[in-house]
Design a protein around this motif. Structure first.
Motif, PDB file in Angstrom:
ATOM      1  N   GLY A  10       0.813  -1.199   0.000  1.00 46.54           N
ATOM      2  CA  GLY A  10       0.000   0.000   0.000  1.00 46.54           C
ATOM      3  C   GLY A  10       0.850   1.254   0.000  1.00 46.54           C
ATOM      4  N   LYS A  11       1.909   1.220   0.804  1.00 50.31           N
ATOM      5  CA  LYS A  11       2.799   2.377   0.870  1.00 50.31           C
ATOM      6  C   LYS A  11       3.440   2.637  -0.493  1.00 50.31           C
ATOM      7  CE  LYS A  11       6.984   4.032   3.086  1.00 50.31           C
ATOM      8  NZ  LYS A  11       8.154   3.661   3.876  1.00 50.31           N
ATOM      9  N   THR A  12       3.881   1.581  -1.141  1.00 51.39           N
ATOM     10  CA  THR A  12       4.499   1.722  -2.462  1.00 51.39           C
ATOM     11  C   THR A  12       3.502   2.279  -3.464  1.00 51.39           C
ATOM     12  OG1 THR A  12       5.991  -0.108  -1.997  1.00 51.39           O
ATOM     13  CG2 THR A  12       5.672   0.463  -4.306  1.00 51.39           C
ATOM     14  N   LEU A  13       2.276   1.841  -3.386  1.00 51.55           N
ATOM     15  CA  LEU A  13       1.240   2.347  -4.275  1.00 51.55           C
ATOM     16  C   LEU A  13       1.046   3.851  -4.070  1.00 51.55           C
ATOM     17  CD1 LEU A  13      -0.523   0.988  -6.387  1.00 51.55           C
ATOM     18  CD2 LEU A  13      -2.294   0.752  -4.659  1.00 51.55           C
ATOM     19  N   THR A  71      -9.473  13.752  -5.909  1.00 52.82           N
ATOM     20  CA  THR A  71     -10.340  12.871  -5.137  1.00 52.82           C
ATOM     21  C   THR A  71      -9.953  11.421  -5.412  1.00 52.82           C
ATOM     22  OG1 THR A  71     -11.989  12.949  -6.903  1.00 52.82           O
ATOM     23  CG2 THR A  71     -12.278  14.471  -5.039  1.00 52.82           C
ATOM     24  N   ILE A  72     -10.130  10.581  -4.405  1.00 51.79           N
ATOM     25  CA  ILE A  72      -9.707   9.188  -4.487  1.00 51.79           C
ATOM     26  C   ILE A  72     -10.853   8.267  -4.091  1.00 51.79           C
ATOM     27  CG2 ILE A  72      -8.128   7.458  -3.503  1.00 51.79           C
ATOM     28  CD1 ILE A  72      -6.105   9.688  -3.065  1.00 51.79           C
ATOM     29  N   GLY A  73     -10.941   7.148  -4.802  1.00 49.83           N
ATOM     30  CA  GLY A  73     -11.832   6.059  -4.442  1.00 49.83           C
ATOM     31  C   GLY A  73     -10.975   4.825  -4.204  1.00 49.83           C
ATOM     32  N   VAL A  74     -11.325   4.044  -3.200  1.00 45.15           N
ATOM     33  CA  VAL A  74     -10.536   2.858  -2.844  1.00 45.15           C
ATOM     34  C   VAL A  74     -11.401   1.614  -3.000  1.00 45.15           C
ATOM     35  CG1 VAL A  74      -9.230   1.708  -1.019  1.00 45.15           C
ATOM     36  CG2 VAL A  74      -9.171   4.205  -1.198  1.00 45.15           C
ATOM     37  N   LEU A  75     -10.869   0.640  -3.739  1.00 49.06           N
ATOM     38  CA  LEU A  75     -11.537  -0.645  -3.919  1.00 49.06           C
ATOM     39  C   LEU A  75     -10.718  -1.731  -3.253  1.00 49.06           C
ATOM     40  CD1 LEU A  75     -12.365  -0.494  -7.721  1.00 49.06           C
ATOM     41  CD2 LEU A  75     -14.009  -0.401  -5.859  1.00 49.06           C
ATOM     42  N   SER A  76     -11.398  -2.650  -2.584  1.00 46.00           N
ATOM     43  CA  SER A  76     -10.712  -3.809  -2.018  1.00 46.00           C
ATOM     44  C   SER A  76     -11.666  -4.993  -2.066  1.00 46.00           C
ATOM     45  CB  SER A  76     -10.248  -3.543  -0.589  1.00 46.00           C
ATOM     46  OG  SER A  76     -11.340  -3.323   0.266  1.00 46.00           O
ATOM     47  N   GLU A  77     -11.091  -6.178  -2.046  1.00 52.73           N
ATOM     48  CA  GLU A  77     -11.921  -7.380  -2.084  1.00 52.73           C
ATOM     49  C   GLU A  77     -12.591  -7.617  -0.737  1.00 52.73           C
ATOM     50  OE1 GLU A  77     -11.701 -12.021  -3.496  1.00 52.73           O
ATOM     51  OE2 GLU A  77      -9.858 -10.915  -3.220  1.00 52.73           O
ATOM     52  N   LYS A  82      -6.178  -8.905   7.302  1.00 53.54           N
ATOM     53  CA  LYS A  82      -5.018  -8.182   7.812  1.00 53.54           C
ATOM     54  C   LYS A  82      -4.233  -7.536   6.669  1.00 53.54           C
ATOM     55  CE  LYS A  82      -1.115  -8.850  10.938  1.00 53.54           C
ATOM     56  NZ  LYS A  82      -0.387  -9.799  11.769  1.00 53.54           N
ATOM     57  N   ALA A  83      -4.099  -8.263   5.570  1.00 53.59           N
ATOM     58  CA  ALA A  83      -3.358  -7.746   4.416  1.00 53.59           C
ATOM     59  C   ALA A  83      -4.025  -6.504   3.838  1.00 53.59           C
ATOM     60  CB  ALA A  83      -3.231  -8.824   3.345  1.00 53.59           C
ATOM     61  N   GLU A  84      -5.340  -6.543   3.692  1.00 56.59           N
ATOM     62  CA  GLU A  84      -6.067  -5.394   3.128  1.00 56.59           C
ATOM     63  C   GLU A  84      -5.971  -4.182   4.062  1.00 56.59           C
ATOM     64  OE1 GLU A  84      -8.026  -5.248   0.123  1.00 56.59           O
ATOM     65  OE2 GLU A  84      -7.277  -7.211  -0.411  1.00 56.59           O
ATOM     66  N   LYS A  85      -6.100  -4.436   5.352  1.00 58.44           N
ATOM     67  CA  LYS A  85      -5.986  -3.345   6.316  1.00 58.44           C
ATOM     68  C   LYS A  85      -4.602  -2.710   6.260  1.00 58.44           C
ATOM     69  CE  LYS A  85      -9.328  -5.147   9.651  1.00 58.44           C
ATOM     70  NZ  LYS A  85      -9.520  -5.716  10.988  1.00 58.44           N
ATOM     71  N   ALA A  86      -3.575  -3.555   6.168  1.00 60.14           N
ATOM     72  CA  ALA A  86      -2.197  -3.050   6.110  1.00 60.14           C
ATOM     73  C   ALA A  86      -1.956  -2.267   4.823  1.00 60.14           C
ATOM     74  CB  ALA A  86      -1.205  -4.199   6.229  1.00 60.14           C
ATOM     75  N   ARG A  87      -2.489  -2.757   3.718  1.00 58.88           N
ATOM     76  CA  ARG A  87      -2.330  -2.050   2.444  1.00 58.88           C
ATOM     77  C   ARG A  87      -3.006  -0.691   2.478  1.00 58.88           C
ATOM     78  NH1 ARG A  87      -3.403  -7.044  -1.777  1.00 58.88           N
ATOM     79  NH2 ARG A  87      -1.390  -8.066  -1.415  1.00 58.88           N
ATOM     80  N   LEU A  88      -4.225  -0.654   3.005  1.00 60.42           N
ATOM     81  CA  LEU A  88      -4.949   0.613   3.100  1.00 60.42           C
ATOM     82  C   LEU A  88      -4.208   1.584   4.010  1.00 60.42           C
ATOM     83  CD1 LEU A  88      -7.349   2.409   2.446  1.00 60.42           C
ATOM     84  CD2 LEU A  88      -8.596   1.290   4.312  1.00 60.42           C
ATOM     85  N   GLN A  89      -3.745   1.108   5.151  1.00 62.18           N
ATOM     86  CA  GLN A  89      -3.018   1.963   6.082  1.00 62.18           C
ATOM     87  C   GLN A  89      -1.732   2.489   5.450  1.00 62.18           C
ATOM     88  OE1 GLN A  89      -4.188   2.901   9.275  1.00 62.18           O
ATOM     89  NE2 GLN A  89      -2.630   4.429   8.857  1.00 62.18           N
ATOM     90  N   GLY A  90      -1.015   1.625   4.748  1.00 63.72           N
ATOM     91  CA  GLY A  90       0.216   2.040   4.075  1.00 63.72           C
ATOM     92  C   GLY A  90      -0.047   3.094   3.026  1.00 63.72           C
ATOM     93  N   ALA A 114      -6.906   0.291  -6.311  1.00 60.06           N
ATOM     94  CA  ALA A 114      -7.386  -1.081  -6.145  1.00 60.06           C
ATOM     95  C   ALA A 114      -6.349  -1.831  -5.318  1.00 60.06           C
ATOM     96  CB  ALA A 114      -7.590  -1.736  -7.504  1.00 60.06           C
ATOM     97  N   LEU A 115      -6.739  -2.252  -4.119  1.00 56.61           N
ATOM     98  CA  LEU A 115      -5.786  -2.799  -3.157  1.00 56.61           C
ATOM     99  C   LEU A 115      -5.489  -4.282  -3.310  1.00 56.61           C
ATOM    100  CD1 LEU A 115      -6.947  -0.925   0.061  1.00 56.61           C
ATOM    101  CD2 LEU A 115      -4.979  -0.414  -1.405  1.00 56.61           C
ATOM    102  N   ASP A 116      -6.096  -4.947  -4.292  1.00 53.40           N
ATOM    103  CA  ASP A 116      -5.840  -6.373  -4.474  1.00 53.40           C
ATOM    104  C   ASP A 116      -6.130  -6.746  -5.915  1.00 53.40           C
ATOM    105  OD1 ASP A 116      -8.769  -7.252  -4.658  1.00 53.40           O
ATOM    106  OD2 ASP A 116      -8.683  -6.162  -2.752  1.00 53.40           O
TER     107      ASP A 116
END
Length: 176
Positions: free
Chosen positions: A1-4, A20-26, A31-39, A80-82
């Motif tokens: 997530g941080k790299t993104l 403006t940003i929209g975030v998509l996740s599965e 834990k992985a999705e939460k970490a990616r979003l936080q990063g 898109a986080l995944d």
């Protein structure tokens, strides 16, 4: 997530004011999705962008089509986080610039077609290997604890998708 987040900042010169940003996740419960979003959020927090929506695909699973994407507010950037989010939705979000985390041939196809600006590709072989090593250690040593590992990744853009460095990655993907 941080790299993104760093890739987005790099493309916009570190200034996302007015964007403006929209975030998509599965599934935002993992834990992985939460970490990616936080990063991602940590990387862009001082850049001035506003997140208008966060959508979880698993919440929309009961809907037969992905037409619900058309009802989302227009945003400048979609993150898109995944892999599932990249592969399932980028063709429906052509009104926005899409950045994603993915590893499938569908995600690579979206990148090749110009539907994705940049794709962070995690090394899934290393991820699986490290998981097995950690699990084996836990099973053989009662007091062992799981180590947090950073998994290697590549950032791929359309212009370097078919470079010599990425040929092995693309070959292994096509074998699955």
């Amino acid at each position: 997530g941080k790299t993104l987040g760093e890739e987005v900042l790099s493309d916009y010169g570190g200034d996302l004011k007015g964007k403006t940003i929209g975030v998509l996740s599965e599934n935002k419960q993992t834990k992985a999705e939460k970490a990616r979003l936080q990063g991602f959020e940590d990387a862009i927090k001082t850049a001035g962008a506003a997140t208008l929506w966060q959508v979880t695909l698993s919440e929309k699973a009961s809907i037969e089509s992905v037409d619900w994407l058309a009802s989302l507010a227009n945003v400048n950037l979609v993150v898109a986080l995944d892999d599932e989010s990249v592969a399932t939705t980028v063709d429906k979000l052509k009104r926005s610039v899409v950045y994603g985390i993915g590893h499938s041939t569908e995600s690579m196809h979206a990148l090749d077609n110009g539907n994705v600006e940049a794709l962070v590709v995690p090394d899934l072989f290393q991820m699986g290997y490290e998981s097995v090593v950690n699990l084996t250690g836990e099973l053989t040593h009662f007091f062992a604890s799981t180590k947090q590992e950073t998994i290697d990744y590549q950032v791929i853009r359309q212009e370097d998708l078919f470079s010599k460095e990425n040929q092995e990655l693309l070959f292994t993907m096509s074998q699955n």
